[in-house]
Design a protein around this motif. Sequence first.
Motif, short mmCIF file in Angstrom:
data_model
loop_
_atom_site.label_atom_id
_atom_site.label_comp_id
_atom_site.label_asym_id
_atom_site.label_seq_id
_atom_site.Cartn_x
_atom_site.Cartn_y
_atom_site.Cartn_z
N ASN A 55 -7.28 2.77 6.88
CA ASN A 55 -7.82 2.34 5.58
C ASN A 55 -9.13 3.03 5.25
OD1 ASN A 55 -6.06 0.18 4.27
ND2 ASN A 55 -6.03 -0.36 6.43
N ARG A 95 -10.30 -2.51 6.09
CA ARG A 95 -11.26 -1.60 6.74
C ARG A 95 -12.45 -2.39 7.32
NH1 ARG A 95 -15.16 1.85 3.01
NH2 ARG A 95 -16.01 -0.26 2.84
N TYR A 115 0.45 5.27 5.64
CA TYR A 115 0.86 3.86 5.63
C TYR A 115 2.27 3.69 6.18
CZ TYR A 115 -3.39 2.45 3.26
OH TYR A 115 -4.70 2.19 2.97
N PHE A 135 0.85 -1.20 0.00
CA PHE A 135 0.00 0.00 0.00
C PHE A 135 0.88 1.25 0.00
CE2 PHE A 135 -3.65 -2.25 2.55
CZ PHE A 135 -3.79 -3.16 1.53
N PHE A 164 -7.77 -2.28 0.41
CA PHE A 164 -8.02 -1.48 1.62
C PHE A 164 -9.35 -1.89 2.26
CE2 PHE A 164 -5.85 2.45 -0.60
CZ PHE A 164 -4.64 1.77 -0.60
N HIS A 178 -1.34 9.70 1.95
CA HIS A 178 -1.51 8.25 2.03
C HIS A 178 -0.17 7.55 2.26
CE1 HIS A 178 -5.41 8.72 -0.54
NE2 HIS A 178 -5.48 9.33 0.62
#
Length: 359
Positions: A212, A200, A147, A106, A196, A143
């Motif tokens: 997420n 999530r 991550y 990710f 994701f 993002h």
Amino acid sequence: MARLSDIYAIPPDGSVHPVPQNFDVNFNWDYDDGRAAMMGLYRKGVEMQWNADSRIDWTQELDEDNPEQLPEEMLPISGMAQYEAMSRREKATVRRHFQGWQISQFMQGEQGALICAAKIVTQVPDIDSKFYASTQVIDEARHVESYKRLLEKFRVAYPMTAPLQELIDQVLRDSRWDMTYLGMQVVIEGLALAAFQQIRDHAQNPLAAAVNAYVMQDESRHVAFGRLALRDFYPTLTQAERDEREAFLLEACYLMRDRFDAVEVWRTLGLDPVKCAEHMYDSGFMAQFRSTLFSRIVPIVKDIGLWGKTIRDGYETMGIIGYADTDVQALQDADDGIAKEFDARRTYVESVAARAAAA
Ligand SMILES: [Fe+2]
Ligand SMILES: [Fe+2]
């Protein structure tokens, strides 16, 4: 906190990865004719900016045995004899590595998105698209940051897996601006949303789930951007030009279905990568992942007008043509609503804590 460079299970191949470029960047002097829908999306992109430092409670920790607290069936080698025979401690190591590998992909993929969004800003001819894409650049940076901070808590990280790097490199090398959109905004964003979503919706760990959920709220805007820009553009191409794009999409769908098999993890842990990949391919985890993946991608492909014989026959053979009727708007609305629920939960928890402290 562990430094990322110290926790790589496999060292990345050099610290910089160059991709040679050969395309025009475009100025546009026509400031007046922004499309209403595109300018609306741009406004939304500006208004919905958030700060990863304050929106997410980084004091939360991961679980020692099962960092994201995922159901055991979401580990793609659960049920495999060699895994089941392991001690509790060894199983915990496998979970930490596989989940850390996923979050690493990710983080690395988000850097790919950051670079692609920046390329779109410079290359796309329309000024309204440049405006919107500039909001996506900062989204993607956030993002990568989110991550990266989550990954530090895993104490293990992996470089970008070769199939993902090949796909992103191919998209970046292509000199046609729409190929960056197609590869990144449709294919890779779709892949990301599917991956994701699994975390999530299934992680019991509040930090992993929240990261997420918040990233997905942005990503669904990114997919909407790709749809808007490409829906206007593809009808202007010849059938032969569209066929070429359909062939690319098909190849990318096979790649995503078959080649993200985490071999780096299995090798690092001394497991047989072929056996693990075989088990993974037939696992419930993959079945669910493929279904989520294609429900995110196939309807977009239809919507942007790449729906000629090549793609329809290909999707028929893959058994995924039924996903074309997925209600994409409903998925996007849900992504937005779920992120807001996470905000509401945090506000509630903090208010309860504040009341308790005052009592
Ligand atoms: Fe992103
Ligand atoms: Fe994105």
